[in-house]
Design an enzyme around this catalytic site. Sequence first.
Site, PDB file in Angstrom:
ATOM      1  N   THR A 133     -53.817  41.264 -75.433  1.00 45.10           N
ATOM      2  CA  THR A 133     -54.052  39.823 -75.532  1.00 45.10           C
ATOM      3  C   THR A 133     -53.029  39.171 -76.455  1.00 45.10           C
ATOM      4  OG1 THR A 133     -55.630  38.168 -76.379  1.00 45.10           O
ATOM      5  CG2 THR A 133     -55.696  40.333 -77.383  1.00 45.10           C
ATOM      6  N   ASP A 134     -52.834  37.865 -76.285  1.00 42.92           N
ATOM      7  CA  ASP A 134     -51.958  37.131 -77.209  1.00 42.92           C
ATOM      8  C   ASP A 134     -52.628  36.887 -78.555  1.00 42.92           C
ATOM      9  OD1 ASP A 134     -53.817  35.201 -76.450  1.00 42.92           O
ATOM     10  OD2 ASP A 134     -52.336  33.741 -75.766  1.00 42.92           O
ATOM     11  N   GLU A 135     -53.926  37.158 -78.664  1.00 44.88           N
ATOM     12  CA  GLU A 135     -54.619  36.917 -79.925  1.00 44.88           C
ATOM     13  C   GLU A 135     -54.162  37.856 -81.042  1.00 44.88           C
ATOM     14  OE1 GLU A 135     -58.675  35.861 -80.094  1.00 44.88           O
ATOM     15  OE2 GLU A 135     -58.800  35.361 -77.970  1.00 44.88           O
ATOM     16  N   TYR A 159     -62.091  41.034 -83.326  1.00 46.25           N
ATOM     17  CA  TYR A 159     -61.641  41.335 -81.967  1.00 46.25           C
ATOM     18  C   TYR A 159     -60.130  41.516 -81.902  1.00 46.25           C
ATOM     19  CZ  TYR A 159     -59.748  40.252 -77.378  1.00 46.25           C
ATOM     20  OH  TYR A 159     -58.984  40.259 -76.226  1.00 46.25           O
ATOM     21  N   LYS A 163     -57.744  44.880 -81.127  1.00 44.87           N
ATOM     22  CA  LYS A 163     -56.761  44.954 -80.050  1.00 44.87           C
ATOM     23  C   LYS A 163     -55.364  45.245 -80.604  1.00 44.87           C
ATOM     24  CE  LYS A 163     -57.024  44.454 -76.209  1.00 44.87           C
ATOM     25  NZ  LYS A 163     -57.231  45.461 -75.126  1.00 44.87           N
TER      26      LYS A 163
END
Length: 354
Positions: A133-135, A159, A163
């Site tokens: 993810t870009d998060e 989260y 990741k």
Amino acid sequence: MKLLITGGAGFIGSAVIRHIIQTTAASVVNVDKLTYAGNLESLAEVESSSRYAFEHVDICDRSALTAVFDKHQPDAVMHLAAESHVDRSIDGPAAFIETNILGTYTLLEAARSYWGQLQGERKAAFRFHHISTDEVFGDLDDEHGFFTETTAYAPSSPYSASKASSDHLVRAWHRTYGLPTLVTNCSNNYGPYHFPEKLIPLMILNALDGKKLPVYGKGHQIRDWLYVEDHARALWQVVTEGQVGETYNIGGHNEKQNIEVVKSICALLEELRPEKPQGVKRYQDLITYVTDRPGHDLRYAIDADKIERELGWVPEETFESGLRKTVQWFLANQEWCQHVRDGSYQGERLGVTK
């Protein structure tokens, strides 16, 4: 080609499986624990295919994973299994640590052991594709900047930290053990079969029920939106054409404030479902501003030039066309939505093997 896809009963995973079964000659083994977000009804279109198989397995279970590898002998792994909801990670981070970090480690070790036993062309062709993810990048201070493949990691939530950890593990297994890995980081996905806890489906279904549309803070958080079927096409291209050891960012080129997204949904519903619940004059009147999420990132934006330049992938959907398709899908698939909301879809989990 046979792909082992973890998390294939989830939102993005099921889109990837539908894309592969419906548009390629490849076979798929879906490995899924079937947590609350795993829904086999999302695979109804392809579950009868002779090229599809399902294994009810937790990626943290090494012996079960080893048995799956031995039984199916895959040519590649696409790792999508993850706990992915930020709010849930704030309330209970333990599941995110277990699945996203320990689960990825366990899968890497099972894949490394299997890959080590392969010979010749099969070993050379094997791929481990990790979908992230870009998060993991945190948020952007510069209103005109973008996340690139070399942006430093600065995760904000349990989260995104979990990741980020899994991304680092995958790259380390490539560097240390030579495992042929690929990593992709995507922006916010949306589209058909999206679990209703996420922003877009939540707003659609709440509006149809005449319930409040909760928006964090003032709704000024900016996200880059990627239609899930565009993402599925990109992932297929990466696993079949990507360069080993490389990372590819996948974005939709659609930056929108959250409040813009919610108002766009309301406008589409005014057009497509003008018959409103009792007491509702305008869908937009249901918008309610609520206390912002702790550590809420303000802006995400993906620079997807690399995947376009090297693999030729570009999104086919604009945000406007993708959102219209999404709203239309939810309006036309109320039975799927009802099964998710009343929990009856979970009955599909029992005794399902193929």
